[in-house]
Design an enzyme around this catalytic site. Sequence first.
Site, short mmCIF file in Angstrom:
data_model
loop_
_atom_site.label_atom_id
_atom_site.label_comp_id
_atom_site.label_asym_id
_atom_site.label_seq_id
_atom_site.Cartn_x
_atom_site.Cartn_y
_atom_site.Cartn_z
N GLU A 1 0.82 -1.21 0.00
CA GLU A 1 0.00 0.00 0.00
C GLU A 1 0.86 1.26 0.00
OE1 GLU A 1 -4.16 -1.27 2.05
OE2 GLU A 1 -2.53 -0.87 3.41
N CYS B 1 3.62 8.54 0.82
CA CYS B 1 4.14 7.67 1.88
C CYS B 1 4.36 6.29 1.24
CB CYS B 1 3.12 7.63 3.01
SG CYS B 1 3.54 6.48 4.30
N CYS C 1 6.35 -6.93 7.67
CA CYS C 1 7.45 -6.37 8.45
C CYS C 1 7.79 -7.35 9.55
CB CYS C 1 7.03 -5.03 9.06
SG CYS C 1 8.35 -4.27 10.02
N CYS D 1 5.71 -4.26 15.89
CA CYS D 1 5.32 -3.21 16.84
C CYS D 1 3.84 -3.40 17.15
CB CYS D 1 5.58 -1.83 16.26
SG CYS D 1 7.30 -1.57 15.82
N CYS E 1 0.90 -1.54 15.17
CA CYS E 1 1.03 -1.44 13.72
C CYS E 1 0.44 -2.65 12.99
CB CYS E 1 2.51 -1.30 13.38
SG CYS E 1 2.82 -1.25 11.63
N CYS F 1 -1.25 6.42 9.88
CA CYS F 1 -0.05 5.83 10.44
C CYS F 1 -0.36 4.56 11.23
CB CYS F 1 0.55 6.86 11.38
SG CYS F 1 2.25 6.59 11.70
S1 SF4 Z 1 5.86 0.44 12.91
FE1 SF4 Z 1 5.09 -1.30 11.70
S2 SF4 Z 1 6.18 -1.17 9.75
FE2 SF4 Z 1 7.32 0.12 11.24
S3 SF4 Z 1 8.88 -1.25 12.12
FE3 SF4 Z 1 7.09 -1.37 13.47
S4 SF4 Z 1 5.92 -3.14 12.70
FE4 SF4 Z 1 7.36 -2.56 11.09
#
Ligand code: SF4
Length: 340
Positions: free
Chosen positions: A92, A105, A112, A116, A119, A333
Amino acid sequence: MKKENIKNLTQEELRKKIIALREPAYRSDQILSWLYVKGVKNFAQMSNLTPELQKKLATSFYISELELAERLISDDGTQKFLFKLEDDNFVETVLIKATGRETVCVSTQVGCKFACKFCASGKKGFIRNLKPSEITGQIIYLKHKLKFHVTNIVFMGMGEPLDNYFNTLEAVKIINDEKCLNIAARRITISTCGITPAIKKLKNLNLQINLSISLHAADDKLRSSLMPVNKKYPLKKLISEVQSYFEVTNRKITLEYILIKSINDSKKDAEGLARIAHQLKATINLIPCHDVAGKNLIAPNKDIIDRFVKYLRYLKANVTLRASKGTDISGACGQLAGKK
Ligand code: SF4
């Protein structure tokens, strides 16, 4: 013979291939201009190349283009694009409009690995790195196909840009080069969860791009619980590396801080955050937590957010509260997840 995607060659590799084809080196600059300034789809359109060279290029290479699978437009004008990649993975990209600027962006990975808590990209796990052509391809599509006047680039989409260091940096070169996308380094921002060896490598390149750190907590215990990467690269190490980055590049640092109800919104949290910001001479960018399906994290109410901002200002921290954009299309975000 399997054709190669010409947009995955570094500029140096392209130059060498052109010389190997017994052509003058300046041809590589002409080709770059056709690929990135004009956004052509085939070699026959490169009208200042000889027909022989056009043919030779078409024998060995192809010009890739991302396939748009979905486009969503938010009530506030933010747009989200779902792109299908050659191997049927999806990424995306978000376009954010503000007066005088159109910011793209971009994503750098499918999924990933850093998980986190706040996220959606991390929730899916890591699938693969994007190639340089897939990173720049997001911008080229918006610029050439959809005719947006792209002014700024932020590496804040799916994935951790510094975990795909080489390809991200190749994309930055193409974005910045005046023969290619010609976007000034000061309008390019790399955001990282804090991979200190990569920040060190980046520092040594002394580029004039902006560095943004996803901080989200000012003490190790809380940060490790929100961002497992902190266990490997704890705050002391991160702060010292970012400080050194600032000293070498003289570029202002931004600290991203997602404000989460009853998790990181106390007076003590604000004091820790202000302390780090002073140490790094950084600006704090506060972002109220956005909904991520299946995650039990929400934004504090307006009063608490206002109090947090006011207290940071009382502590003489330089702080901005980012207006949430694109929440209705899950384009804000922490909400990018690729295909559901
Ligand atoms: S915020 Fe999301 S995309 Fe960024 S490092 Fe953490 S898990 Fe990965």
